[in-house]
Write an enzyme that holds these catalytic residues in place. Structure first.
Site, short mmCIF file in Angstrom:
data_model
loop_
_atom_site.label_atom_id
_atom_site.label_comp_id
_atom_site.label_asym_id
_atom_site.label_seq_id
_atom_site.Cartn_x
_atom_site.Cartn_y
_atom_site.Cartn_z
N ASP A 68 41.60 55.94 49.76
CA ASP A 68 41.24 55.60 48.40
C ASP A 68 39.74 55.73 48.18
OD1 ASP A 68 41.55 54.77 45.80
OD2 ASP A 68 41.43 52.64 46.29
N LYS A 77 34.94 38.91 47.10
CA LYS A 77 36.00 39.59 46.38
C LYS A 77 37.22 38.68 46.34
CE LYS A 77 37.33 44.15 46.14
NZ LYS A 77 37.32 45.46 46.75
N VAL A 111 35.04 40.54 41.67
CA VAL A 111 33.95 40.44 42.63
C VAL A 111 32.83 39.56 42.08
CG1 VAL A 111 32.37 41.74 44.09
CG2 VAL A 111 34.53 42.76 43.40
N GLY A 128 38.51 44.40 39.18
CA GLY A 128 39.37 45.54 39.47
C GLY A 128 40.83 45.16 39.33
N GLY A 129 41.71 46.07 39.69
CA GLY A 129 43.13 45.84 39.56
C GLY A 129 43.62 44.70 40.42
N GLY A 139 32.07 42.26 38.91
CA GLY A 139 33.00 43.38 38.76
C GLY A 139 34.44 42.89 38.77
#
Ligand SMILES: *[C@@H]1O[C@H](CO)[C@@H](O)[C@H](O)[C@H]1NC(C)=O
Ligand SMILES: *[C@@H]1O[C@H](CO)[C@@H](O)[C@H](O)[C@H]1NC(C)=O
Ligand SMILES: *[C@@H]1O[C@H](CO)[C@@H](O)[C@H](O)[C@H]1NC(C)=O
Ligand SMILES: *[C@@H]1O[C@H](CO)[C@@H](O)[C@H](O)[C@H]1NC(C)=O
Ligand SMILES: *[C@@H]1O[C@H](CO)[C@@H](O)[C@H](O)[C@H]1NC(C)=O
Ligand SMILES: *[C@@H]1O[C@H](CO)[C@@H](O)[C@H](O)[C@H]1NC(C)=O
Ligand SMILES: *[C@@H]1O[C@H](CO)[C@@H](O)[C@H](O)[C@H]1NC(C)=O
Ligand SMILES: *[C@@H]1O[C@H](CO)[C@@H](O)[C@H](O)[C@H]1NC(C)=O
Ligand SMILES: *[C@@H]1O[C@H](CO)[C@@H](O)[C@H](O)[C@H]1NC(C)=O
Ligand SMILES: *[C@@H]1O[C@H](CO)[C@@H](O)[C@H](O)[C@H]1NC(C)=O
Ligand SMILES: *[C@@H]1O[C@H](CO)[C@@H](O)[C@H](O)[C@H]1NC(C)=O
Ligand SMILES: *[C@@H]1O[C@H](CO)[C@@H](O)[C@H](O)[C@H]1NC(C)=O
Length: 804
Positions: free
Chosen positions: A757, A657, A643, A638-639, A636
């Site tokens: 969040d 991560k 991951v 993300g911003g 994965g």
């Protein structure tokens, strides 16, 4: 008088500016040359370094008021990447403090570092420096502090270090140092702190250590030291902390180790020490932590210990100690952990132990204790873990045990307990693990066990329980392992068992059970041995008779139908998130499934416990497992992070991560950030993704989480096939799970944590569709007394003990 003053004034006017400008110019020049050697990114970090006046406003530079020459360079935590090679140290003649801590510096510590003859403090800790410590360090005779910890420095301690007679503090831990501690170490007559832990040092400790009588802290743990501890160590009467943990020491422990009366922390665990517990410990009232576990200590400890008003942590497990448990432990009012398992203790548990009311953990398992559980233990209202397994304890379990309402683990297995199991055990609503196996309990399984609503592991095997299995047990929807084997239970397995969605392992063999087995995977996957030797269980499982049609019906209890109305099949991730957040408050009031969860898998926990101290061991494992963050392990992006899935050599699979480059603000507040992460590693909750540890000071910064098979809710919702399988019951349960997690973070953590969040992206599911909230990147610790965010500076409830 005035004449003299005037003369002085003129002298200063004429002489000083000229000289100062010259020095300043040279200093500026050499710093700019160093800056030039960095990559563009690091240069940008030093954008204030322009012009020829470093004393004006150059980042990290401080000058003397009078001579206007640089006395301090402090570039802590700014993310510099480069080497020390092109820094001309001799052009900084007045520098007293050089701190380049926590950057990405690599390469060797250059020989010409020995040119900073005024230097008092040298801190290059938490970088990637390698090579050996240069001999020229012996020229820096004004040094009082050296900190080279957490690098990759190898080789032996240079003999020139013996020149540094003003040294107070020497931190070299977490490197790759080899060889011995040189005998001339005692030249460092002013040393009060020596940290050499986490290296590969070997050989015996030199007896000259006894000459270093100013030593207050001596930390040698996790090396390969051998042989006996020299008896001269008994001369170190100012010692407050001595840590010998995890080496190959043999022989006796130093008997007079607390003769100075100042010792607070003493750890000699995980060695091969023999002989007796040191005599001087008996009157060592300063003691706070004592760890002697995993040695071969022997002797009768009945009278070896005294009363310690400050003692917090005490462990003697896995030795050959005998004698009785002293009632004096009850007088240690600050004691939170007392662990003496796996020794040869005899006698009974003294009722006085009930006075140690700060105890969180009491482990006396695997001894030869006799008698009853004293009812006075009811006063240990903070107890989280009570282990008395594998002794010869007898009698009934006192009802008063219900007062231990913080208990998460109660282990009474393999004793001679008898009578009925007290119904009040059902009041222990935080229990995650209850093991009453291998005793002589009789009568029914209390229906009150249906209230153990967070229990994960229940073992009643090997008793004489009779009657039927209460249907209430079906409510235990966090239960993962259930063992009811080797009893005398009869009747059918209640159909309510189909609601036990977490159950993975079950054993009901050797009872008188009959009728259909519940249609859940735990039974479907159970080996036949876990079901046999009953009166007549049936089902669609190889080895069992299929059920006759009339007998084989049982229906699925639909739970929480109301919630089905709340949701619709088209529910998108955002709506889900909003609803979850909205109802969390409601659930906080109606459920109480928040808890601290103790280490489930000791080895893993232990690995990361070590790691959070250091980082190096596991760091290397992670790099290996992800093949240096190869895309094929990517799961994965993300911003802020990518991951990866990593399978460690131990077989443990974790999610890694990897943070994209940290922004400046974050870097500048590194301490708050690391504290926060530290705090999060202490959280144990079934619905929060476990954060095992982190690594923030190497080439790569990353967080290591528990790996969950199903992935995040948003991915599942995007995939038609998976979304279809993701049915109502599951969605409802997920909402409850998230509510539990938020409720825990808001109400049970002190100070509370606000996630801020929550979205389908950071709700992750395991194979059983249990939701785990993840990613606290934006969460902050909220000070209940103000609206400001504050950084965290404490521990959550009961935290695992640190080393030493
Ligand atoms: C670094 O910056 C200089 C000048 O701004 C530029 O010419 C050079 O290409 C940059 N180098 C890299 C590797 O980005
Ligand atoms: C160096 O700077 C850091 C962060 O700016 C600060 O916390 C630390 O106290 C400074 N150390 C010295 C020796 O000035
Ligand atoms: C370092 O600085 C000193 C003093 O400013 C100068 O004499 C010497 O040549 C410089 N060394 C190098 C390698 O630039
Ligand atoms: C040395 O560095 C370590 C981290 O590597 C830090 O914990 C310690 O406080 C530092 N000690 C001194 C005296 O600077
Ligand atoms: C540390 O040094 C060793 C060799 O001495 C090397 O194999 C290893 O990769 C280095 N580790 C790091 C994190 O730089
Ligand atoms: C120790 O310091 C003296 C100066 O005080 C110096 O002459 C000598 O070379 C140094 N010895 C070592 C081994 O560094
Ligand atoms: C160090 O201690 C030993 C005895 O343990 C003694 O013989 C020796 O003289 C001491 N050396 C110094 C420098 O004090
Ligand atoms: C016991 O612990 C408390 C709080 O942790 C602390 O304030 C106190 O100084 C400790 N020692 C004694 C003797 O109570
Ligand atoms: C306990 O004592 C017996 C002999 O009395 C011995 O055989 C056994 O090894 C001891 N166990 C431990 C754990 O010390
Ligand atoms: C241990 O010492 C106590 C107190 O001296 C004594 O009562 C007890 O019998 C001893 N136990 C053993 C097993 O020797
Ligand atoms: C279960 O055991 C208890 C005590 O051992 C006994 O009183 C009771 O009659 C038994 N019940 C059944 C149903 O066998
Ligand atoms: C067992 O449950 C599965 C789905 O959970 C269902 O497909 C199957 O028909 C059930 N079997 C019986 C015998 O009820």
């Amino acid at each position: 008088m005035s004449c003299l003053l005037l003369f002085f004034y003129v002298f200063v006017m004429i002489k000083s500016p000229h000289a100062a400008t010259k020095i300043k110019g040279r200093e500026a020049e050499s710093l700019l040359k160093w800056k030039e050697s960095f990559d563009n990114q690091s240069k940008a970090l030093l954008s204030s370094w322009i012009g020829n006046n470093p004393c004006s406003s150059w980042e990290g530079i401080t000058c003397d008021d009078d001579s206007k020459s640089i006395n301090k360079v402090n570039l802590t935590n700014i993310g510099l990447k480069g080497t020390l090679q092109s820094l001309n140290f001799s052009s900084l003649p007045k520098i007293r403090t050089l701190v380049l801590r926590n950057n990405f510096l690599y390469g060797i510590v250059p020989h010409h570092i020995g040119e900073m003859s005024s230097l008092k403090t040298l801190d290059l800790s938490i970088n990637n420096l390698f090579g050996s410590i240069p001999l020229s360090i012996g020229n820096l005779i004004n040094l009082d502090t050296i900190n080279l910890s957490e690098n990759n420095i190898s080789g032996p301690l240079p003999f020139t270090i013996g020149n540094l007679t003003k040294l107070n503090i020497l931190y070299l831990y977490s490197n790759d140092l080899t060889g011995q501690i040189p005998p001339f170490i005692d030249n460092l007559i002013n040393l009060h702190t020596l940290y050499l832990s986490y290296n590969n040092l070997s050989e015996p400790i030199p007896f000259t250590i006894g000459n270093m009588t100013k030593l207050i802290r001596l930390s040698l743990f996790s090396n390969s030291f051998t042989k006996n501890i020299p008896t001269e160590i008994n001369r170190l009467t100012d010692l407050k902390a001595l840590d010998l943990y995890d080496n190959n020491f043999v022989g006796h422990l130093p008997h007079n180790i607390c003769v100075g009366g100042k010792l607070e922390k003493f750890s000699a665990a995980l060695n091969q020490f023999t002989g007796l517990v040191p005599e001087s410990l008996k009157n060592c009232s300063s003691l706070k932590r004592l760890r002697l576990e995993q040695n071969q200590l022997t002797g009768n400890i009945t009278n070896s210990f005294g009363v310690y008003p400050n003692l917090d942590y005490m462990e003697l497990s896995d030795n050959n100690l005998y004698g009785q448990i002293s009632p004096n432990w009850g007088k240690c009012k600050n004691l939170t952990s007392l662990k003496i398992s796996n020794n040869n203790l005899t006698g009974s548990i003294p009722p006085e132990l009930g006075r140690a009311t700060n105890l969180h953990e009491l482990n006396l398992s695997s001894n030869h204790l006799t008698g009853k559980i004293p009812k006075e233990l009811e006063n240990l209202s903070l107890l989280i873990k009570l282990s008395l397994s594998n002794n010869h304890l007898s009698g009934e379990v006192p009802e008063q045990i219900e007062s231990l309402h913080e208990l998460t683990a109660l282990e009474l297995a393999a004793n001679n307990f008898s009578g009925f199991i007290p119904e009040k055990l059902g009041m222990l609503s935080r229990l995650l693990k209850l093991n009453l196996s291998q005793n002589k309990f009789e009568g029914n399984i209390p229906v009150e066990f249906g209230q153990l609503n967070v229990i994960e592991n229940l073992d009643l095997s090997g008793n004489s329980m009779n009657g039927t299995i209460p249907a209430m047990l079906g409510q235990l929807n966090h239960l993962e392992t259930l063992n009811l084997s080797h009893n005398n239970l009869s009747g059918t397995i209640p159909s309510s068992f189909v609601d036990m969605l977490s159950l993975t392992t079950v054993d009901v063999s050797y009872n008188q059970l009959e009728g259909p087995t519940p249609n859940i995977t735990a039974f479907g996957r159970a080996p036949i041995e876990a079901l046999t030797n009953n009166k007549g269980l049936c089902g669609n499982i190889s080895g069992l008779e299929p059920c006759s049609i009339s007998g084989g019906k049982f229906h699925n209890h639909k739970t929480n139908k109301i919630w089905v109305l709340v949701l619709s099949l088209t529910l998108g991730p955002l709506l889900l998130a909003l609803i979850v957040y909205g109802i969390s408050y409601f659930f906080c009031r109606t459920s109480s499934t928040e808890e601290y969860k103790p280490a489930q898998e000791f080895q893993i926990e232990n690995l990361f416990e070590i790691w959070s101290f250091d980082g190096k061991m596991v760091y290397e494992n992670i790099i290996e497992a992800t093949e240096d963050f190869d895309n094929k392990h990517l799961i994965g992006v993300g911003g802020h992070a990518s991951v990866y899935k990593a399978e460690l050599p131990s077989g443990q699979v974790v999610a890694v991560k990897k943070l994209h480059l940290l922004q400046n603000e974050e870097m500048s507040n590194m301490k708050a950030f690391t504290n926060e992460i530290h705090a999060l590693t202490e959280i144990r909750h079934r619905n929060i993704v476990k954060l095992y540890g982190f690594c923030l000071h190497r080439l790569h910064s990353f967080l290591v989480y528990e790996f969950l098979e199903k992935g995040s809710v948003d991915i599942i919702l995007k995939d038609n096939e998976q979304a279809a399988e993701f049915d109502w019951n599951k969605r409802v349960n997920i909402i409850k799970d998230i509510a539990n997690a938020l409720c825990y973070l808001h109400h049970d953590c002190s100070p509370p944590i606000v996630h801020r969040d929550i979205s389908s992206k950071n709700v992750i599911l395991d194979l059983e569709y249990v939701a785990h909230v993840s990613d606290f990147g934006t969460s902050k610790f909220l000070n209940p007394n103000s609206s400001n965010m504050t950084s965290f500076a404490g521990t959550f409830g009961y935290a695992a003990p640190d080393k030493g």
